[in-house]
Design a protein around this motif. Structure first.
Motif, short mmCIF file in Angstrom:
data_model
loop_
_atom_site.label_atom_id
_atom_site.label_comp_id
_atom_site.label_asym_id
_atom_site.label_seq_id
_atom_site.Cartn_x
_atom_site.Cartn_y
_atom_site.Cartn_z
N GLY A 30 33.97 27.85 58.50
CA GLY A 30 35.33 27.78 59.00
C GLY A 30 35.58 28.68 60.19
N CYS A 31 34.61 28.74 61.11
CA CYS A 31 34.72 29.64 62.26
C CYS A 31 35.53 29.01 63.39
CB CYS A 31 33.33 29.98 62.79
SG CYS A 31 32.23 30.69 61.55
N GLN A 32 36.22 29.85 64.12
CA GLN A 32 36.98 29.40 65.27
C GLN A 32 36.03 29.13 66.44
OE1 GLN A 32 40.09 32.19 66.18
NE2 GLN A 32 40.82 32.28 64.07
N SER A 33 36.31 28.08 67.19
CA SER A 33 35.50 27.75 68.34
C SER A 33 35.69 28.79 69.44
CB SER A 33 35.90 26.36 68.87
OG SER A 33 35.17 26.04 70.02
N LYS A 34 34.59 29.15 70.10
CA LYS A 34 34.68 30.08 71.21
C LYS A 34 33.43 29.97 72.06
CE LYS A 34 34.08 34.46 70.73
NZ LYS A 34 34.21 35.88 70.33
N ASN A 35 33.54 30.45 73.29
CA ASN A 35 32.39 30.45 74.18
C ASN A 35 31.41 31.53 73.76
OD1 ASN A 35 30.91 29.83 76.63
ND2 ASN A 35 31.65 31.81 77.40
N GLY A 63 36.20 38.50 66.20
CA GLY A 63 35.38 37.71 67.10
C GLY A 63 36.00 37.54 68.46
N ASP A 64 36.88 38.46 68.83
CA ASP A 64 37.59 38.31 70.08
C ASP A 64 36.75 38.70 71.28
OD1 ASP A 64 39.81 37.51 68.69
OD2 ASP A 64 40.65 39.53 68.54
#
Length: 285
Positions: free
Chosen positions: A205-210, A275-276
């Motif tokens: 359930g991880c947030q999408s990011k570069n 994770g920012d």
């Protein structure tokens, strides 16, 4: 909101309580090479029991799978650099693959691991909530396979330069996942490693990011920590090198052991994975 937060804190606290195995309190097995019968075939493995072993203390159990054409003797006694970092706080196992590989035909290598886990839990004092797997190349593939097939057994896995070579039976439950891969991997392209990572980004359930990666030959590595469900982090570390088990920056520092140990001991117990930001670790001469 406060009540919900309290529930998350309580669930995480309960999840982090050790679960002592049946082997606690028993006279322990010794370190060394062992054998067992799996599907009518003799299978070998090496066990490293802590020098200061206490039969009343539940220990982490860490499996180190060897690479293609490697052997259990290549993994033991260092276990990808983790044994020195553990400082006798973990039990280590180095299994031997059939034909020096982990094809896992018919799930035979998963069954081999199952039998080792059961035996070790009965013979040694194991924290059943702190069982881990790691490996490079084919060994990474086998670690990934165990995360897919035994998500309720393995607390987390660390895959170094892996690909889906040993199957993924199941693969429908979250497991904390660390992937390390070189951008110029000439054996297993980094795209194959990203596929493994992406599997657990979805399951956890991880947030999408570069996830930025260093350029070819760059003397640094870049770590991306994703924001995932509490207790199921995903880290991705890309480095500028090739297909190697011990990547290092241009300052000579080997980073994989420390990152793996931190992931196994700290990241999995973090309630809210921050994770920012990406951690870019440049080299220094």
């Amino acid at each position: 909101m406060i009540f919900s937060t309290a529930l998350v804190l309580l669930a995480a606290a309960v999840g982090n309580v050790s679960a002592a195995s049946a082997g606690c309190g028993k006279s322990p097995m010794s370190s060394g090479q062992k054998s067992m019968n799996v599907n009518g075939r003799n299978r070998d493995y090496i066990v490293q029991v802590p020098a200061n072993y206490n039969p009343s203390t539940p220990y982490k159990l860490i499996f180190g799978y060897h690479w293609r054409d490697g052997t259990m003797n290549n993994v033991a006694p260092g276990y990808y650099g983790l044994r020195d970092l553990a400082k006798e706080s973990a039990i280590f196992v180095a299994p031997q693959g059939i034909g020096n590989g982990w094809a896992n035909n018919g799930g035979e290598d998963v069954k081999f691991t199952d039998q080792m886990v059961d035996l070790l839990k009965d013979s040694l004092c194991v924290d059943e909530k702190q069982i881990f797997a790691t490996g490079w190349s084919y060994g990474g593939a086998m670690s990934y396979s165990m995360a897919c097939s035994r998500p309720d057994v393995f607390r987390a896995v660390a895959v170094i330069s892996g690909a889906q070579l040993s199957g993924c039976d199941g693969g429908n439950k979250p497991v904390p996942y660390l992937g390390i891969h070189g951008v110029v991997d000439s054996v297993l392209n980094i795209g194959l490693g990203r596929q493994l990572r992406d599997k657990f980004l979805q399951l956890n359930g991880c947030q999408s990011k570069n996830a930025p990666e260093p350029g070819p030959g760059a003397g640094n590595h870049i770590k991306t920590e994703y924001s995932c469900r509490a207790g199921t982090p995903v880290w991705w570390i890309a480095h500028g090198g090739d297909h190697v088990p011990d990547p290092r920056d241009s300052n000579g520092q080997y980073f994989a052991p420390g990152e793996t140990w931190n992931f196994f001991t700290q990241a999995i117990n973090t309630l809210d994975i921050a994770g920012d930001a990406n951690s870019t670790l440049p080299s220094s001469d």
